[in-house]
Design an enzyme around this catalytic site. Sequence first.
Site, PDB file in Angstrom:
ATOM      1  N   ARG A   1      36.996  28.001  50.448  1.00  0.00           N
ATOM      2  CA  ARG A   1      38.095  28.984  50.354  1.00  0.00           C
ATOM      3  C   ARG A   1      38.333  29.576  51.734  1.00  0.00           C
ATOM      4  O   ARG A   1      38.162  30.766  51.956  1.00  0.00           O
ATOM      5  CB  ARG A   1      37.756  30.057  49.325  1.00  0.00           C
TER       6      ARG A   1
ATOM      7  N   GLN B   1      43.743  26.791  52.787  1.00  0.00           N
ATOM      8  CA  GLN B   1      44.531  27.576  51.839  1.00  0.00           C
ATOM      9  C   GLN B   1      45.557  26.755  51.052  1.00  0.00           C
ATOM     10  O   GLN B   1      45.727  26.963  49.863  1.00  0.00           O
ATOM     11  CB  GLN B   1      45.243  28.701  52.584  1.00  0.00           C
TER      12      GLN B   1
ATOM     13  N   ASP C   1      44.062  25.147  48.001  1.00  0.00           N
ATOM     14  CA  ASP C   1      43.250  25.988  47.126  1.00  0.00           C
ATOM     15  C   ASP C   1      43.848  26.064  45.715  1.00  0.00           C
ATOM     16  O   ASP C   1      44.619  26.962  45.386  1.00  0.00           O
ATOM     17  CB  ASP C   1      43.140  27.388  47.752  1.00  0.00           C
TER      18      ASP C   1
ATOM     19  N   SER D   1      43.033  29.128  43.447  1.00  0.00           N
ATOM     20  CA  SER D   1      43.927  30.279  43.633  1.00  0.00           C
ATOM     21  C   SER D   1      45.281  30.035  42.985  1.00  0.00           C
ATOM     22  O   SER D   1      45.821  30.918  42.308  1.00  0.00           O
ATOM     23  CB  SER D   1      44.131  30.573  45.120  1.00  0.00           C
TER      24      SER D   1
ATOM     25  N   TYR E   1      32.624  35.549  46.955  1.00  0.00           N
ATOM     26  CA  TYR E   1      32.454  35.763  45.516  1.00  0.00           C
ATOM     27  C   TYR E   1      31.528  36.947  45.270  1.00  0.00           C
ATOM     28  O   TYR E   1      30.837  37.417  46.174  1.00  0.00           O
ATOM     29  CB  TYR E   1      31.863  34.511  44.869  1.00  0.00           C
TER      30      TYR E   1
HETATM   31  P1  NAD Z   1      36.449  34.512  40.537  1.00  0.00           P
HETATM   32  O1  NAD Z   1      37.439  33.884  39.625  1.00  0.00           O
HETATM   33  O2  NAD Z   1      35.181  33.792  40.825  1.00  0.00           O
HETATM   34  O3  NAD Z   1      36.059  35.943  39.909  1.00  0.00           O
HETATM   35  C1  NAD Z   1      37.037  36.870  39.540  1.00  0.00           C
HETATM   36  C2  NAD Z   1      36.624  38.253  39.957  1.00  0.00           C
HETATM   37  O4  NAD Z   1      35.574  38.733  39.103  1.00  0.00           O
HETATM   38  C3  NAD Z   1      36.084  38.366  41.383  1.00  0.00           C
HETATM   39  O5  NAD Z   1      36.938  39.230  42.117  1.00  0.00           O
HETATM   40  C4  NAD Z   1      34.687  38.961  41.190  1.00  0.00           C
HETATM   41  O6  NAD Z   1      34.342  39.872  42.217  1.00  0.00           O
HETATM   42  C5  NAD Z   1      34.826  39.650  39.871  1.00  0.00           C
HETATM   43  N1  NAD Z   1      33.580  39.994  39.158  1.00  0.00           N
HETATM   44  C6  NAD Z   1      32.425  39.284  39.047  1.00  0.00           C
HETATM   45  N2  NAD Z   1      31.519  39.954  38.306  1.00  0.00           N
HETATM   46  C7  NAD Z   1      32.119  41.115  37.899  1.00  0.00           C
HETATM   47  C8  NAD Z   1      31.714  42.219  37.105  1.00  0.00           C
HETATM   48  N3  NAD Z   1      30.510  42.265  36.547  1.00  0.00           N
HETATM   49  N4  NAD Z   1      32.607  43.218  36.932  1.00  0.00           N
HETATM   50  C9  NAD Z   1      33.835  43.192  37.479  1.00  0.00           C
HETATM   51  N5  NAD Z   1      34.285  42.167  38.235  1.00  0.00           N
HETATM   52  C10 NAD Z   1      33.436  41.141  38.447  1.00  0.00           C
HETATM   53  O7  NAD Z   1      37.113  34.965  41.909  1.00  0.00           O
HETATM   54  P2  NAD Z   1      38.406  34.395  42.658  1.00  0.00           P
HETATM   55  O8  NAD Z   1      39.613  35.003  42.104  1.00  0.00           O
HETATM   56  O9  NAD Z   1      38.328  32.916  42.636  1.00  0.00           O
HETATM   57  O10 NAD Z   1      38.225  34.953  44.140  1.00  0.00           O
HETATM   58  C11 NAD Z   1      36.968  35.211  44.696  1.00  0.00           C
HETATM   59  C12 NAD Z   1      37.054  35.511  46.167  1.00  0.00           C
HETATM   60  O11 NAD Z   1      37.585  34.443  46.908  1.00  0.00           O
HETATM   61  C13 NAD Z   1      37.878  36.710  46.543  1.00  0.00           C
HETATM   62  O12 NAD Z   1      37.168  37.400  47.538  1.00  0.00           O
HETATM   63  C14 NAD Z   1      39.101  36.139  47.146  1.00  0.00           C
HETATM   64  O13 NAD Z   1      39.719  37.020  48.046  1.00  0.00           O
HETATM   65  C15 NAD Z   1      38.497  34.968  47.828  1.00  0.00           C
HETATM   66  N6  NAD Z   1      39.514  33.997  48.164  1.00  0.00           N
HETATM   67  C16 NAD Z   1      39.689  33.624  49.484  1.00  0.00           C
HETATM   68  C17 NAD Z   1      40.678  32.719  49.835  1.00  0.00           C
HETATM   69  C18 NAD Z   1      40.886  32.300  51.255  1.00  0.00           C
HETATM   70  O14 NAD Z   1      40.386  32.915  52.157  1.00  0.00           O
HETATM   71  N7  NAD Z   1      41.614  31.247  51.477  1.00  0.00           N
HETATM   72  C19 NAD Z   1      41.473  32.177  48.870  1.00  0.00           C
HETATM   73  C20 NAD Z   1      41.274  32.569  47.542  1.00  0.00           C
HETATM   74  C21 NAD Z   1      40.287  33.481  47.204  1.00  0.00           C
END
Ligand code: NAD
Length: 359
Positions: A117, A122, A125, A128, A222
């Site tokens: 990620r 991007q 991804d 996302s 994560y």
């Molecule tokens: P995910 O689907 O794995 O999880 C969803 C959310 O659940 C996360 O925000 C996580 O912090 C949260 N979570 C986990 N346990 C929890 C709890 N007990 N209570 C409440 N919330 C809880 O996550 P995602 O949407 O795939 O994204 C994860 C990370 O990846 C984020 O930091 C996002 O910004 C990052 N990301 C980066 C890029 C990039 O840089 N290109 C692209 C996409 C996502």
Amino acid sequence: MRVGVPKEITGGEQRVALVPDAVGRLEGFAVAVERGAGEAAGFPDDAYAESGAELVSDAFDGVEAVVKVAGPNDAELAKLKSGQVLIAFLQPLTETERIERLRTAGVLAFAMESIPRTTRAQAMDALSSQATVAGYKAVLIGADRLPRFLPMLTTAAGTIAPARALVLGAGVAGLQAIATARRLGAVVSGFDVRPAVREQVQSLGATFLDLGVVGEETEGGYARELTPEEQARQQAALEERIPDFDLVITTAAIPGRPAPKLIPAAAAERMRPGSVIVDLAAETGGNCELTRPGEVVEAGGVTVVGLLNLPSEMPGHASQLYARNVSALLEHLAPGGELALDWDDEITAGACVTRPESA
Ligand code: NAD
């Protein structure tokens, strides 16, 4: 490189891995699309033909790469040949037996979930892009099931107070859910264990709900799994706060782990009759104790929606975005249509889950 696009056959999947527009943009690739592959997503065979694709009866046959949405089932696995490239959501952390079969078959398999990620990756991804669809759709499903309006309305027949929505887990899907619920006029709160999310929630015009638990962010961005004590504290705090909300969307996930249980049955049952919980984490067991994956259940007047694969319920745009991700990965692995694998490259090495020794 000749690329095959089969029709998806598992679990009512309605998306397709490449849409006609993406086929037209791929330079140096010949694309073979199985007849009817895009039909469920609103892309007829004619549109593929106009974009330069060849329509075939078997998109696994005579191609160097197969691109799919869902990982292959047994029948599809049997068709894959040694040295063939496969790109799909392969669930490498949980579908270990399938990965082993791909390895034995000598398939050069790339999992969309394993693409790092990073900023550079991007455009590829797909976690996302599809989470964006799921977050949007979850709010619409919730709004549809609610017996009330989301926005505040002032009418001759009286004033309607806006609905109160809570989004638990504010990653990609959660942030999209917050934005969508706000656009529909709900008063929205959000919560996540990653401290960096507070500002993102607030920047969308939502309130950050303080549940007194702050987790950490791992290297990949994560969340770390909460300890049993932290989880118990979170559940207790939620049990107290949750009756304030009409609509709760839950998206909390830890990669490769069962979904954290955020909402105990007792908390869900304390919500007002007519309230709705849409559990996007149903795929990995659900964030609510009452969630039954794949089903909609009623408990004490509260509706708990555990429907699976929401991106497939909006297959047109979901496929368009996914096709962009797949095309970017194809162009990365085979610039100009010539396979050129650089195992020192973090995207190629990160996304590859099985490869023959010769690769
Ligand atoms: P995910 O689907 O794995 O999880 C969803 C959310 O659940 C996360 O925000 C996580 O912090 C949260 N979570 C986990 N346990 C929890 C709890 N007990 N209570 C409440 N919330 C809880 O996550 P995602 O949407 O795939 O994204 C994860 C990370 O990846 C984020 O930091 C996002 O910004 C990052 N990301 C980066 C890029 C990039 O840089 N290109 C692209 C996409 C996502």
